[in-house]
Design a protein around this motif. Structure first.
Motif, PDB file in Angstrom:
ATOM      1  N   GLU A 116       1.011  -1.137   0.060  1.00  0.00           N
ATOM      2  CA  GLU A 116       0.198  -0.054   0.118  1.00  0.00           C
ATOM      3  C   GLU A 116       0.970   1.235   0.059  1.00  0.00           C
ATOM      4  N   ARG A 155      -2.181  -7.962   9.547  1.00  0.00           N
ATOM      5  CA  ARG A 155      -2.621  -6.872   9.178  1.00  0.00           C
ATOM      6  C   ARG A 155      -4.115  -7.132   8.442  1.00  0.00           C
ATOM      7  N   ARG A 205      -7.842  -5.891   6.892  1.00  0.00           N
ATOM      8  CA  ARG A 205      -9.002  -4.862   6.748  1.00  0.00           C
ATOM      9  C   ARG A 205     -10.327  -5.435   6.918  1.00  0.00           C
ATOM     10  N   PHE A 264      -9.682  -1.157   9.827  1.00  0.00           N
ATOM     11  CA  PHE A 264      -8.228  -1.270   9.968  1.00  0.00           C
ATOM     12  C   PHE A 264      -7.453  -1.865  11.160  1.00  0.00           C
ATOM     13  N   HIS A 285      -5.837   0.003  15.696  1.00  0.00           N
ATOM     14  CA  HIS A 285      -7.083   0.036  14.874  1.00  0.00           C
ATOM     15  C   HIS A 285      -7.603   1.317  14.640  1.00  0.00           C
ATOM     16  N   GLY A 286      -8.494   1.239  13.748  1.00  0.00           N
ATOM     17  CA  GLY A 286      -9.174   2.527  13.382  1.00  0.00           C
ATOM     18  C   GLY A 286     -10.447   2.785  14.229  1.00  0.00           C
ATOM     19  N   PRO A 299     -10.232   7.697  11.548  1.00  0.00           N
ATOM     20  CA  PRO A 299     -10.214   7.068  10.399  1.00  0.00           C
ATOM     21  C   PRO A 299      -8.735   7.265   9.410  1.00  0.00           C
ATOM     22  N   LEU A 300      -8.742   8.673   8.982  1.00  0.00           N
ATOM     23  CA  LEU A 300      -7.618   8.938   7.975  1.00  0.00           C
ATOM     24  C   LEU A 300      -6.339   8.545   8.633  1.00  0.00           C
ATOM     25  N   ALA A 357      -5.707   4.792   8.172  1.00  0.00           N
ATOM     26  CA  ALA A 357      -5.565   4.365   6.886  1.00  0.00           C
ATOM     27  C   ALA A 357      -3.947   4.671   6.868  1.00  0.00           C
ATOM     28  N   ASP A 358      -3.477   5.776   7.234  1.00  0.00           N
ATOM     29  CA  ASP A 358      -1.962   6.235   6.941  1.00  0.00           C
ATOM     30  C   ASP A 358      -0.737   5.068   7.826  1.00  0.00           C
ATOM     31  N   TYR A 394      -1.778   2.321   8.719  1.00  0.00           N
ATOM     32  CA  TYR A 394      -1.828   0.786   8.173  1.00  0.00           C
ATOM     33  C   TYR A 394      -0.954   0.581   6.837  1.00  0.00           C
ATOM     34  N   ASN A 395      -0.819   1.742   5.930  1.00  0.00           N
ATOM     35  CA  ASN A 395       0.084   1.700   5.151  1.00  0.00           C
ATOM     36  C   ASN A 395       1.477   1.735   5.416  1.00  0.00           C
TER      37      ASN A 395
END
Length: 213
Positions: A68, A136, A138, A162, A173-174, A193-194, A197-198, A200-201
């Motif tokens: 990602e 990891r 989703r 996440f 987690h998210g 949330p945002l 995502a970061d 997690y990537n």
């Protein structure tokens, strides 16, 4: 820019800095890491020239980063083109979760790579120690205390899409799409949330995560 980021990273946890100086330092670190790590500029490592056998997943495994992240930095939305050059980073990244500062800071070797605010749940509560990302997902179903189960695609799922497993029932987690008073303390180490995502990537399997006071 890389040398400046490396030098200033040493002062990130310096007790000699007051709050205002630390805030100024973080502003500089964020600007530098945006260029050195997250831009398409080859400032952290020499570029990788694509061969016919290369895949995003294979390159991610070689460099110990996530597919990602490589995709996001390089805009790899189409098949790789042999002969083209892409930005790579030598991972894995690591993270430090501060229970007193309520923040998660990521590093790439000795380089600062970003900071994210976190909150803590009690299902379970995070425990100081050194861990590593062992999975990891989703699509992680939530299994709460008392036997409650919430499907991965449920908008109430405390993981918010996440989930990074640290072992020993701990995770990063998210957050869910819809807040629920009943699930206010669910989960372990929560990110917006945002930010989720970061992170997690950024964090791959085998990334080290230290939880400190």
């Amino acid at each position: 820019l890389r040398d400046a980021l490396q030098m200033l990273t040493r002062y990130y946890d310096s007790p000699e800095l007051n709050a205002e100086q630390h805030a100024d330092l973080v502003d500089l670190l964020d600007a530098l890491s945006a260029q050195v790590i997250y831009s398409t500029r080859h400032l952290a490592l020499s570029p990788h020239t694509i061969t016919a056998s290369d895949t995003v997943e294979g390159l991610a495994l070689t460099y110990q980063v996530t597919p990602e992240l490589l995709t996001a930095i390089n805009g790899l939305w189409k098949p790789l083109t042999p002969g083209s050059r892409i930005k790579v980073l030598q991972g894995p990244f690591r993270a430090v979760v501060s229970l007193s500062r309520y923040e998660l800071t990521v590093f790439l070797g000795d380089l600062y790579a970003g900071r994210f605010p976190v909150s803590f749940g009690s299902d379970p509560s995070p425990v100081e120690g050194t861990y590593e990302v062992i999975d990891r997902r989703r699509d992680r179903t939530y299994y709460g205390t008392g036997g409650r189960v919430i499907a991965a695609d449920d908008h109430l799922n405390p993981y918010g899409g996440f989930w990074l497993n640290l072992g020993q029932d701990l995770c990063i987690h998210g957050t869910p799409e819809m807040a629920s008073d009943e699930l206010q303390d669910a989960g372990c180490i929560s990110l917006a949330p945002l930010d989720a995502a970061d992170v997690y990537n950024i964090l791959a399997k085998s990334s080290q995560v230290s939880i400190v006071r």
